[in-house]
Design a protein around this motif. Structure first.
Motif, PDB file in Angstrom:
ATOM      1  N   ALA A   1       0.817  -1.207   0.000  1.00 52.17           N
ATOM      2  CA  ALA A   1       0.000   0.000   0.000  1.00 52.17           C
ATOM      3  C   ALA A   1       0.852   1.259   0.000  1.00 52.17           C
ATOM      4  O   ALA A   1       0.365   2.356  -0.284  1.00 52.17           O
TER       5      ALA A   1
ATOM      6  N   ARG B   1      -6.777  -6.243   0.719  1.00 51.74           N
ATOM      7  CA  ARG B   1      -6.830  -4.777   0.734  1.00 51.74           C
ATOM      8  C   ARG B   1      -8.017  -4.229   1.501  1.00 51.74           C
ATOM      9  O   ARG B   1      -8.102  -3.036   1.739  1.00 51.74           O
TER      10      ARG B   1
ATOM     11  N   GLU C   1      -7.232  -2.025   4.822  1.00 56.48           N
ATOM     12  CA  GLU C   1      -7.062  -0.565   4.910  1.00 56.48           C
ATOM     13  C   GLU C   1      -8.381   0.110   5.253  1.00 56.48           C
ATOM     14  O   GLU C   1      -8.431   1.162   5.860  1.00 56.48           O
TER      15      GLU C   1
END
Lengths: 353, 386, 82
Positions: free
Chosen positions: B336, B370, B373
């Protein structure tokens, strides 16, 4: 040729054992008429085809709304454990209509045949379609035939259309899921994709896995009877598997999904075949299963109705709809951790790594 | 599945997670690298990271042969496949890897190149035997696990006297890559290398045994625990690493005792020795040119070497300058933290090696992780209650 | 890398090949890389080749070690709660 043709009209019988389709069979002349009569009308056998017109006409069903769908079938191999391109075409088209909550009424089938294609295979496919249509109670009422040069069609392609009617008060659509809804699956995942792969050259293994190809309209009718007003949507997870379906729905409805890996039924042999190839059953195609999203009040009745039906015996609740501005499909793994179920961009391929 | 499902037991996982949590010292952090892409995949796919304590971090290594294959070599394969009369046989993993000018094996196939996906190198030999008028080239990739099967294919082709079979060899070596990870100095402004120990590859180790990892334990003071392929294996190995670090030991330990022996597979080692030798240099995507890091066919088998038969000359192709794969592979950065992640660089349009296959750190994060996040903002996150 | 799976050897075939079964999914693979394979053995299969035999005793040992670690974890949690 129909019942008004002269009784003694000379017609060469098709050599169904050794004959092959050639360009003349697509030319609109006598050869094509012979092909249609000898193979398609023999297999589909209904009053509309017997009329011999280019279209079928029938009275407008009273009440409700109409549903129409179209599909193309290009599966390879043409014949696979549990089905063939013909039965797949009938089941798949019926299912697309049924996913709207509609009762399927009629099908059309258009054949694009490669020059050199054996009559025996074409007959096998047509007969299979005829049987599938008869079992489902949904006739193939009109069709078309074209022949293309060798190499321009993988044996045969079938394009279909289907129409049906939706009862009043039933509105099923991919944009209707709301947070709090319950997600159900009608049975085990991955059967069709694995059955197909078992045939592909270089991926041989013996397995008793049959394609799950089936017409789901009867199951859908039972589901509507049990929980109609609470049903939000139905969708069959075909290409791309459950993963593609849930991701599509997440975006269509503007929600997220939370599912539980342990709740998802997968046959042990399908799981084993996927392990050998490095595939994830979530991404493998199904042709006789559906995903249902229902308001929580209707979940119990819906599950019971599905399990009571032959095609829903292994139905299960697999998760719920949540708010998620990222539209993620999140899964609790059998291991207890979390992961997302991503939207694959292309076909899932086997892997060595 | 026997010898599989027992090692995926979720209830055991939670308890072992508690054991790890109990043994990590609260006053320090731990950072281990799992070298093998298969382990990266297992960790992501099962959500193992959710079960690890906050002060223990897994760094995803470069052990993904698809990821580290330079673009130039895919270009070579596409050129080979485009040659009239050539049938290129490849593992499916390579079909979508982008080459130069947005080409790929999949696109070349669509353009008419005879490219066939195979499951085993022996399938390529079978095709060569069945189609004597085709020049069959097998696109060989992989670490030490996959090299012996290529050797078996060569031995089989040799025994059958085939003259139309050759191998485009891209086999690479694990210990050299681990050395490169440890030896590459951090980029300017980056902290020193964080890795304190390795989870060693499962199936590479069934072939090479435990000896090759000794230098990392003894010279670099980095413990190595060879772990089996299943998530419980990985967790047990992590527990063993935590104990080594806490006890200030630095050894090579074997968690995968059911398949890995001290000496490895001597038969497999011997057949590789017969057909392959070490190349002077080989370029690795994300790690640069590494000496003695890859294999080629021995001169006596030149007739099976596609690079010689077809006079292959590899041209280097650069990655996007903003690509952070090098730092990510060394554990200096997380996916990221790369500016390209998720925008320009996605699994459909990978800019660098870490995104190329589902085992790369970035691809695994994209495909499985992901959501983390966004977890903090979402009321419906899946973090288990500990 | 190295997707590999343990499978049961059901039959030995000529030319150092064998039939394996993974929960009823059958495949023919090469056993050239592993000595003394017999039906009833479990082997690790990678790209159509057996790479190693599963040592069934050591497998049981691993499960015992896992159970041990799990017990420690359970105890740690219980202690924290106490």
């Amino acid at each position: 040729m129909n019942r008004h043709s002269p009784a003694k009209t000379y017609r060469r019988k098709l050599d169904l054992k050794h004959g092959r389709v050639d360009m003349s069979h697509g030319a609109g002349g006598r050869a094509m008429a012979d092909l249609i009569t000898g193979i398609f009308r023999a297999a589909f056998a209904n009053e509309w085809l017997d009329q011999g017109n280019d279209q079928a006409s029938f009275p407008t069903p009273a009440g409700g709304r109409m549903v129409m769908t179209t599909d193309g079938y290009v599966v390879s191999p043409l014949f696979f454990p549990g089905g063939d391109i013909g039965s797949l075409a009938v089941h798949g088209t019926i299912n697309d209509v049924a996913m709207a909550g509609a009762r399927p009424l009629y099908l059309s089938a258009s054949f694009i045949i490669e020059e050199g294609f054996p009559f025996s295979d074409l007959k096998r496919i047509a007969d299979s379609m005829g049987r599938a249509a008869a079992e489902a109670g949904v006739p193939v009422v009109t069709g078309d035939t074209k022949v293309v040069e060798r190499g321009k069609a993988d044996g045969v392609f079938i394009a279909t259309a289907g129409i049906g009617t939706v009862p009043d008060g039933i509105v099923l659509s991919g944009d209707r899921a709301v947070p709090g809804d319950v997600v159900l699956i009608s049975g085990s995942l991955g059967d069709h994709g694995v059955a197909i792969m078992s045939c592909r050259a270089n991926l041989e293994f013996e397995t008793a896995i049959l394609s799950d190809s089936a017409a789901l309209h009867d199951l859908v009718a039972a589901m509507i009877a049990a929980a109609g007003p609470h049903l939000r949507l139905l969708r069959d997870p075909t290409r791309g598997g459950l993963a593609a379906t849930l991701n599509e729905l997440a975006h269509q409805s503007g929600v997220g999904f939370r599912i539980d890996e342990d709740a998802i039924p997968v046959k042990p042999q399908v799981a084993a075949a996927c392990e050998l190839l490095g595939l994830d059953p979530l991404f493998v195609a199904n042709e006789g299963k559906l995903v249902a999203v229902v308001a929580p009040e209707g979940a119990d009745a819906l599950l019971a109705a599905m399990r009571a039906h032959g095609l829903g015996r292994e139905a299960a609740v697999i998760g719920s709809v949540v708010e998620d501005d990222q539209r993620f499909v999140q899964m609790t793994t059998s291991f207890g951790g979390g992961r997302i179920v991503d939207w694959l961009s292309g076909e899932q391929l086997p892997r060595i790594c | 599945m026997k010898y599989v499902n027992e090692y995926r037991d979720g209830a055991l996982a939670r308890d072992i997670a508690a054991a790890i949590a109990a043994e990590v010292r609260p006053d320090r952090t731990y950072a281990f690298m799992e070298f093998c892409g298969g382990h990266t995949h297992a960790i992501s796919r099962y959500g193992v990271e959710d079960l690890l304590p906050a002060n223990l971090r897994m760094i995803h290594g470069p052990g993904c042969p698809v990821c580290v294959l330079p673009v130039g070599r895919i270009d070579d394969a596409i050129l080979l496949a485009r040659r009239p009369g050539v049938t290129l046989c490849t593992y499916a993993d390579l079909m979508r890897v982008p080459a130069s000018k947005s080409a790929s094996l999949l696109k070349a196939k669509a353009d008419g190149a005879d490219i066939r996906m195979i499951y085993s190198p022996l399938d390529a030999v079978r095709i060569a035997e069945a189609e004597p008028d085709r020049q069959v080239v097998f696109f060989a990739i992989g670490f030490e696990t996959t090299t012996p099967p290529t050797a078996v294919a060569l031995k089989t082709a040799e025994a059958k006297g085939l003259t139309n079979f050759s191998v485009f060899c891209n086999h690479v070596l694990t210990p050299v890559a681990m050395r490169a990870i440890l030896d590459t100095p951090p980029a300017q402004g980056e902290p020193p290398i964080a890795i304190e120990g390795f989870v060693g590859p499962a199936h590479v180790s069934t072939i090479i045994g435990m000896e090759p990892y000794r230098e990392f334990a003894e010279n670099d003071r980095k413990p190595v625990v060879i772990a089996g392929f299943e998530p419980l294996d990985v967790m047990q190995a992590i527990l063993m690493l935590v104990r080594q670090v806490n006890e200030q030991r630095s050894e090579v330990e074997n968690q995968y005792i059911r398949a890995v022996t001290q000496a490895g597979n001597a038969t497999a080692q011997a057949i590789c020795e017969e057909y392959f030798e070490i190349r002077e240099n080989f370029e690795w995507r994300g790690l640069g040119v590494l000496a003695a890091s890859a294999l080629k066919l021995r001169d006596k088998y030149a007739r099976f070497d596609a690079e010689q038969r077809f006079a292959v000359t590899t041209v280097h192709a650069d990655d996007n300058p903003a690509c952070e794969c090098g730092s990510i592979l060394r554990g200096q950065k997380k996916p990221a933290e790369c500016k390209l992640f998720g925008t320009v660089c996605t699994p459909e349009t990978p800019m660098g090696s870490c995104m190329v296959s589902s085992e790369g750190a970035c691809a695994a994060h994209w495909a499985y992780g992901r959501f983390r996040e966004h977890q903090a903002r979402s009321a419906t996150s899946l973090l288990p209650v500990s | 890398m190295c997707l590999a799976i343990p499978a049961l050897v059901t039959q030995l075939l000529p030319d150092k090949m064998a039939r394996i079964s993974l929960d009823g999914v059958m495949k023919t693979i090469s056993v050239m890389l592993v000595e003394n394979v017999a039906p009833g053995d479990y082997v690790i299969v990678h790209v159509g080749h057996a790479l190693a035999k599963i040592d069934q005793v050591e497998a049981a040992h691993t499960l015992a070690l896992l159970a041990e670690a799990a017990a420690l974890g359970e105890a740690a949690v219980a202690e924290r709660r106490a």
